[in-house]
Design a protein around this motif. Structure first.
Motif, PDB file in Angstrom:
ATOM      1  N   GLU A   1      51.786  36.187  41.936  1.00 15.45           N
ATOM      2  CA  GLU A   1      50.801  35.341  42.607  1.00 15.45           C
ATOM      3  C   GLU A   1      50.460  36.000  43.940  1.00 15.45           C
ATOM      4  O   GLU A   1      51.317  36.169  44.800  1.00 15.45           O
ATOM      5  CB  GLU A   1      51.369  33.933  42.812  1.00 15.45           C
ATOM      6  N   GLN A   2      49.208  36.387  44.066  1.00 14.79           N
ATOM      7  CA  GLN A   2      48.804  37.219  45.192  1.00 14.79           C
ATOM      8  C   GLN A   2      47.642  36.601  45.958  1.00 14.79           C
ATOM      9  O   GLN A   2      46.567  36.371  45.404  1.00 14.79           O
ATOM     10  CB  GLN A   2      48.391  38.607  44.689  1.00 14.79           C
ATOM     11  N   ILE A   3      47.858  36.339  47.250  1.00 16.39           N
ATOM     12  CA  ILE A   3      46.741  35.946  48.105  1.00 16.39           C
ATOM     13  C   ILE A   3      45.833  37.150  48.283  1.00 16.39           C
ATOM     14  O   ILE A   3      46.294  38.271  48.507  1.00 16.39           O
ATOM     15  CB  ILE A   3      47.242  35.449  49.469  1.00 16.39           C
ATOM     16  N   LEU A   4      44.545  36.928  48.169  1.00 16.01           N
ATOM     17  CA  LEU A   4      43.566  38.009  48.300  1.00 16.01           C
ATOM     18  C   LEU A   4      43.057  38.059  49.748  1.00 16.01           C
ATOM     19  O   LEU A   4      42.398  37.139  50.221  1.00 16.01           O
ATOM     20  CB  LEU A   4      42.401  37.783  47.335  1.00 16.01           C
ATOM     21  N   TRP A   5      43.411  39.148  50.416  1.00 15.73           N
ATOM     22  CA  TRP A   5      43.057  39.314  51.820  1.00 15.73           C
ATOM     23  C   TRP A   5      41.886  40.290  51.950  1.00 15.73           C
ATOM     24  O   TRP A   5      41.639  41.096  51.053  1.00 15.73           O
ATOM     25  CB  TRP A   5      44.244  39.877  52.597  1.00 15.73           C
TER      26      TRP A   5
ATOM     27  N   LEU B   1      39.800  43.587  43.468  1.00 15.97           N
ATOM     28  CA  LEU B   1      40.004  42.683  42.334  1.00 15.97           C
ATOM     29  C   LEU B   1      39.459  43.230  41.015  1.00 15.97           C
ATOM     30  O   LEU B   1      40.131  43.120  39.971  1.00 15.97           O
ATOM     31  CB  LEU B   1      39.386  41.322  42.665  1.00 15.97           C
ATOM     32  N   PRO B   2      38.281  43.837  40.979  1.00 14.21           N
ATOM     33  CA  PRO B   2      37.778  44.363  39.702  1.00 14.21           C
ATOM     34  C   PRO B   2      38.704  45.397  39.058  1.00 14.21           C
ATOM     35  O   PRO B   2      38.696  45.556  37.829  1.00 14.21           O
ATOM     36  CB  PRO B   2      36.432  44.988  40.081  1.00 14.21           C
ATOM     37  N   LEU B   3      39.515  46.087  39.877  1.00 13.78           N
ATOM     38  CA  LEU B   3      40.430  47.089  39.323  1.00 13.78           C
ATOM     39  C   LEU B   3      41.492  46.455  38.430  1.00 13.78           C
ATOM     40  O   LEU B   3      42.029  47.116  37.531  1.00 13.78           O
ATOM     41  CB  LEU B   3      41.130  47.862  40.459  1.00 13.78           C
TER      42      LEU B   3
END
Length: 304
Positions: free
Chosen positions: A168-172, A129-131
């Motif tokens: 819209e992206q689920i974070l896995w 996510l930080p990227l």
């Protein structure tokens, strides 16, 4: 006085019977109303749908059957994104003996094995996510608010860099990284060899770092198509049977696109496991409405 009491008792008894009969009638009307209004459980819908499929068998031309085995990979079974650690607590390995029996007992004209095949910097990984923090949309949760299984909203450039794509992206959890053990097909899954009567396709998906790909046909933004539809059309496939992991994610998305392409599409329910039971039921019911057929493995011989 005694006669009055007896009469009163008879009247009360009759009223009780009348009330009970009325209650039964009301309950029956409610039940019939639920059926006519379509307010029945997913399980009953699937049973009805299973019966309906027997009236829609292929007539005339011989059907060409493909079995799509979706993402039976270590990371979904006992690795970083194991279903047993998800809300469903499903045991992903339970699909393997059922799929193996299908492969041994039934002739499919084409067998397709799919694998998630992510780059280390993939957009779907929470740790990455930080990227892309600078690409979060204004209406998305902020970096420090987003947790695993939350949905992040990114604004990414399209290929021509002329407009922004809303993703819209689920974070896995990090999973199925290319060439890792977790991305391998499980060792107990039977890998068949091609011959003159049977084609075998190995398909890798989700290898674009900025776009996830649940379906075996398309990425999630429907920008890039895989080669699967072309291969199935080359061999005149009519029926697509789908098994594997996860019912409410990659199996669902693959089935949705198979229906869109016009294949007679079947979910082999007992050969699938998913992430969340409530979502599984919603997804299966949605697929039923789109004319996908939900079957059990032991019913397939009667279909093909």
């Amino acid at each position: 006085m005694t006669k009055i009491c007896i009469v009163a008792i008879v009247i009360i008894h009759a009223l009780i019977h009348l009330s009970f009969s009325c209650l039964i009638f009301v309950r029956f009307k409610q039940f019939m109303g639920n059926i006519t209004m379509g307010n029945i459980s997913g399980n009953i819908q699937r049973k009805i749908n299973t019966l309906k499929k027997r009236n829609h068998s292929n007539r005339g031309a011989k059907p060409i059957n493909a079995l799509l085995i979706v993402d039976v990979q270590y990371d979904f079974i006992d690795g970083t994104l194991a279903l047993k650690d998800c809300p469903s607590h499903h045991q992903g390995e339970q699909v393997i003996p059922i799929i193996n029996k299908l492969l041994n007992d039934i002739h499919f004209d084409i067998i397709v094995y799919t694998q998630d095949w992510h780059t280390p910097d993939h957009i779907s990984f929470h740790e990455n996510l930080p990227l892309r923090a600078h690409l979060l949309a204004k209406d998305s949760k902020k970096v420090d608010e987003l947790k695993v299984f939350d949905t992040a909203i990114f604004l990414l450039d399209d290929e021509a860099k002329t407009k922004k794509l809303r993703v819209e992206q689920i974070l896995w959890p990090t999973h199925c990284v290319q060439h890792s053990h977790g991305a391998e097909l499980h060792k107990d899954l039977h890998i068949v060899k091609p011959n003159k009567h049977r084609q075998v396709v190995n398909l890798f998906k989700g290898n674009d770092s900025d776009i996830d790909s649940y379906s075996a046909f398309w990425d999630n933004q429907k920008i890039r198509e895989t080669a699967l539809n072309t291969k199935l059309k080359e061999h005149n496939v009519t029926n697509v049977f789908i098994a594997g992991i996860a019912t409410d994610v990659c199996v669902y998305s693959t089935a949705l696109h198979a229906v869109e392409y016009g294949y007679r599409t079947f979910i082999v329910e007992d050969a699938c496991r998913g992430v969340d039971v409530a979502n599984i039921n919603l997804r299966l019911d949605e697929l039923i409405k789109r004319n996908c057929v939900i079957v059990q493995a032991n019913e397939i011989k009667d279909i093909i």
